[in-house]
Design a protein around this motif. Structure first.
Motif, PDB file in Angstrom:
ATOM      1  N   LEU A 165       0.734  -1.196   0.016  1.00 13.55           N
ATOM      2  CA  LEU A 165      -0.179   0.066   0.109  1.00 13.55           C
ATOM      3  C   LEU A 165       1.034   1.294  -0.065  1.00 13.55           C
ATOM      4  CD1 LEU A 165      -2.797   1.383   0.323  1.00 13.55           C
ATOM      5  CD2 LEU A 165      -2.565   0.933   2.803  1.00 13.55           C
ATOM      6  N   GLY A 166       0.740   1.934  -1.080  1.00 13.56           N
ATOM      7  CA  GLY A 166       1.672   3.093  -1.269  1.00 13.56           C
ATOM      8  C   GLY A 166       2.496   3.002  -2.683  1.00 13.56           C
ATOM      9  N   ALA A 167       2.870   4.268  -3.042  1.00 13.84           N
ATOM     10  CA  ALA A 167       3.670   4.127  -4.250  1.00 13.84           C
ATOM     11  C   ALA A 167       4.969   5.184  -4.392  1.00 13.84           C
ATOM     12  CB  ALA A 167       2.660   4.378  -5.337  1.00 13.84           C
ATOM     13  N   ALA A 168       5.479   5.251  -3.099  1.00 10.56           N
ATOM     14  CA  ALA A 168       6.740   5.980  -3.020  1.00 10.56           C
ATOM     15  C   ALA A 168       7.826   5.191  -2.935  1.00 10.56           C
ATOM     16  CB  ALA A 168       6.675   7.106  -1.759  1.00 10.56           C
ATOM     17  N   SER A 169       9.170   5.822  -2.802  1.00 13.12           N
ATOM     18  CA  SER A 169      10.227   4.909  -2.803  1.00 13.12           C
ATOM     19  C   SER A 169      10.145   3.667  -2.003  1.00 13.12           C
ATOM     20  CB  SER A 169      11.519   5.838  -2.303  1.00 13.12           C
ATOM     21  OG  SER A 169      11.459   7.021  -3.213  1.00 13.12           O
ATOM     22  N   SER A 170       9.931   3.912  -0.675  1.00 15.03           N
ATOM     23  CA  SER A 170      10.143   2.605   0.269  1.00 15.03           C
ATOM     24  C   SER A 170       8.997   1.677  -0.070  1.00 15.03           C
ATOM     25  CB  SER A 170       9.956   3.373   1.662  1.00 15.03           C
ATOM     26  OG  SER A 170       8.398   3.650   1.947  1.00 15.03           O
ATOM     27  N   ALA A 171       7.875   2.085  -0.548  1.00 18.92           N
ATOM     28  CA  ALA A 171       7.085   0.965  -1.036  1.00 18.92           C
ATOM     29  C   ALA A 171       7.604   0.346  -2.203  1.00 18.92           C
ATOM     30  CB  ALA A 171       5.637   1.766  -1.569  1.00 18.92           C
ATOM     31  N   PHE A 172       8.161   0.904  -3.114  1.00 21.84           N
ATOM     32  CA  PHE A 172       8.696   0.018  -4.239  1.00 21.84           C
ATOM     33  C   PHE A 172       9.818  -0.594  -4.068  1.00 21.84           C
ATOM     34  CE2 PHE A 172       5.773   2.396  -6.956  1.00 21.84           C
ATOM     35  CZ  PHE A 172       5.783   1.700  -8.072  1.00 21.84           C
ATOM     36  N   ASP A 173      10.793  -0.376  -3.006  1.00 23.01           N
ATOM     37  CA  ASP A 173      11.789  -0.915  -2.527  1.00 23.01           C
ATOM     38  C   ASP A 173      11.453  -2.439  -1.859  1.00 23.01           C
ATOM     39  OD1 ASP A 173      13.559   0.914  -3.441  1.00 23.01           O
ATOM     40  OD2 ASP A 173      13.826   2.178  -1.486  1.00 23.01           O
ATOM     41  N   ALA A 174      10.265  -2.130  -1.064  1.00 19.63           N
ATOM     42  CA  ALA A 174       9.710  -3.124  -0.444  1.00 19.63           C
ATOM     43  C   ALA A 174       9.074  -4.342  -1.455  1.00 19.63           C
ATOM     44  CB  ALA A 174       8.560  -2.953   0.717  1.00 19.63           C
ATOM     45  N   ALA A 175       8.700  -3.794  -2.389  1.00 22.91           N
ATOM     46  CA  ALA A 175       7.944  -4.492  -3.447  1.00 22.91           C
ATOM     47  C   ALA A 175       8.801  -5.296  -4.228  1.00 22.91           C
ATOM     48  CB  ALA A 175       7.038  -3.737  -4.284  1.00 22.91           C
ATOM     49  N   ALA A 176       9.949  -4.662  -4.404  1.00 23.96           N
ATOM     50  CA  ALA A 176      11.016  -5.261  -5.222  1.00 23.96           C
ATOM     51  C   ALA A 176      11.850  -6.463  -4.328  1.00 23.96           C
ATOM     52  CB  ALA A 176      12.169  -4.304  -5.581  1.00 23.96           C
ATOM     53  N   THR A 177      12.105  -5.958  -2.973  1.00 22.98           N
ATOM     54  CA  THR A 177      12.674  -7.198  -2.113  1.00 22.98           C
ATOM     55  C   THR A 177      11.823  -8.413  -2.120  1.00 22.98           C
ATOM     56  OG1 THR A 177      13.930  -5.383  -0.920  1.00 22.98           O
ATOM     57  CG2 THR A 177      13.677  -7.327   0.095  1.00 22.98           C
ATOM     58  N   ALA A 178      10.397  -8.289  -1.848  1.00 20.67           N
ATOM     59  CA  ALA A 178       9.491  -9.256  -1.816  1.00 20.67           C
ATOM     60  C   ALA A 178       9.727 -10.027  -3.191  1.00 20.67           C
ATOM     61  CB  ALA A 178       8.185  -8.750  -1.585  1.00 20.67           C
ATOM     62  N   LEU A 179       9.672  -9.492  -4.399  1.00 21.46           N
ATOM     63  CA  LEU A 179       9.703 -10.207  -5.684  1.00 21.46           C
ATOM     64  C   LEU A 179      11.008 -11.080  -5.646  1.00 21.46           C
ATOM     65  CD1 LEU A 179       8.190  -7.322  -7.669  1.00 21.46           C
ATOM     66  CD2 LEU A 179       7.186  -9.697  -7.569  1.00 21.46           C
TER      67      LEU A 179
END
Length: 451
Positions: free
Chosen positions: A219-233
């Motif tokens: 939930l969210g689309a700033a830097s920390s959100a995308f970093d977490a998304a990429a780490t999960a992937l």
């Protein structure tokens, strides 16, 4: 073993007179002249700056038991720093203590010129080296549980470790507490009713290996959100869905103009209306490399204009209603932070006296922001100010060098770009206040300490 870059760093400190005697007269009833809460890059840099200024009775404490739990090692999930490699850091003008000097010393001459960005892990290793060179000790595993005034010119820190609780007095306290700052992670109400094991904030130490084969919502689309998304992937998540309520993704231009640092340096001198206007106008963006890192995976999904209308637990999953209804095994909130001092337990005693922006400034119609209004309104030396003038003058001895100072100073205080001008400004303010308070008992400079 002393390496050439270590020797150069030590020689530079010797030439600058870094081992000067303490120039602040001791007070019998005070344990420390300055207590710094937070042993990350800001806390260490502040202690270094104070020592350069002749203020050496300084302690640095940190709640984490081990350096491995600090932000750059445990919660910074980007591969490289977002800050350009040429931006000055904690060295404060000493070229022998720069990242480039360390990097070339470790990797070989010319290595720094060959990199485009600084790897996050390299920055963490550099900070360890920097702390060792400037000889700043950090008392780890020490938490602040309360802060209270303790008589004229003194503040009392209530401290706790795994073994005991105790108090120490200081004339000045600096809160160098990083992104949590003077508040807490901002958990949207829609998540707060869920079982805690089903969601985390990006501020948390997330076990990404446990997300292998799982469906994850961010939930969210700033830097920390995308970093977490990429780490999960990268950790093997089955699917990752990133949700933004905005109608479009705000991606920072890769070579676009950056904020003028000189303008940012004097932001705190602008009037309140201008500072408020600029803070409201800011829009959190995400670097293109962070988007590309996640988008490289076929099981990444981006949802824009997709505000969550409900989130509920069903059969140990989170059922989300946004642009359709989907079920997830885990939710990560990349929703930033709020900075209300009343929400931090260790500031609960002093919070009623602290001026927030909402106490001193009423914005024009259409510019209201509860989030901005709850942040502390700081003075030019990063000090708390009084909600009611004259009721708590001791607040001027509590300084905030963290994200909690962002509204007053116009940049993410505590981040690398804030160190160049912010740390010397803070150190100067602290030294000035201590010296002026001591004029009635001024002493001569110790022999050999003249500079």
């Amino acid at each position: 073993m002393t390496l050439p870059h270590d020797a150069a760093a030590q020689e530079s400190l010797r030439l600058l007179g870094y081992d000067t005697a303490n120039l602040i007269a001791p007070l019998d009833e005070t344990t420390h002249d300055v207590a710094i809460v937070g042993g990350g890059q800001s806390g260490v840099a502040i202690a270094y700056a104070l020592r350069r200024a002749g203020v050496t009775n300084v302690t640095v404490i940190d709640a984490e038991e081990d350096e491995s739990a600090l932000a750059w090692r445990a919660r910074a999930r980007m591969r490289t720093l977002r800050t350009p490699k040429t931006v000055s850091g904690p060295e404060l003008g000493n070229p022998a203590l720069t990242f480039s000097a360390w990097y070339d010393g470790v990797r070989g001459a010319g290595a720094f010129d060959a990199i485009d960005r600084i790897a996050t892990s390299d920055w963490a290793d550099y900070l360890t080296w920097f702390q060792r060179q400037v000889d700043v000790s950090v008392r780890r595993g020490v938490r602040v549980t309360d802060i209270k005034p303790a008589g004229a010119g003194r503040l009392r820190l209530h401290l706790a470790s795994a073994e005991k609780e105790w108090t120490e007095d200081a004339r000045k306290i600096v809160l160098a507490t990083g992104v949590s700052g003077t508040g807490t992670p901002n958990i949207p109400h829609i998540l707060s009713t869920l079982p805690r094991q089903l969601y985390a904030h990006t501020a948390d130490a997330i076990d990404f290996s446990a997300l292998r084969g799982r469906n994850v919502a961010v939930l969210g689309a700033a830097s920390s959100a995308f970093d977490a998304a990429a780490t999960a992937l990268e950790s093997g998540a089955a699917e990752v869905h990133v949700y933004s309520r905005r109608p479009e993704l705000v991606v920072a231009p890769p070579t676009g103009a950056r904020p003028n640092p000189l303008v940012q340096d004097v932001f705190h001198l602008a009037d309140d209306s201008e500072r408020w206007r600029q803070n409201v106008a800011k829009r959190a963006s995400v670097p293109p490399e962070s988007v590309e890192r996640a988008a490289a995976f076929p099981n990444y999904h981006l949802h824009i204009a997709a505000e969550w209308t409900s989130a509920s637990e069903r059969n140990r999953q989170v059922v989300v209603a946004a642009d359709g209804t989907r079920s997830f095994d885990f939710v990560i909130a990349g929703t930033g932070y709020q900075q209300d001092p009343a929400t931090r337990p260790e500031l609960a005693t002093i919070a009623p006296f602290v001026a927030r922006w909402s106490d001193v400034y009423t914005p024009a119609e259409g510019l209201a922001s509860k989030l901005l209004g709850s942040a502390p309104y700081l003075g030019s030396g990063y000090e708390f100010t009084e909600k009611i003038p004259g009721t708590a003058p001791w607040l001027a001895d509590l300084h905030v060098f963290s994200i909690g100072a962002g509204n007053s100073f116009g940049r993410p205080v505590g981040d690398i770009p804030s160190l160049r001008i912010g740390v010397p400004r803070l150190a100067d303010a602290i030294a000035r206040d201590l010296v002026l308070a001591d004029l009635h008992r001024a002493r001569s400079v110790p022999a050999g300490a003249e500079r």
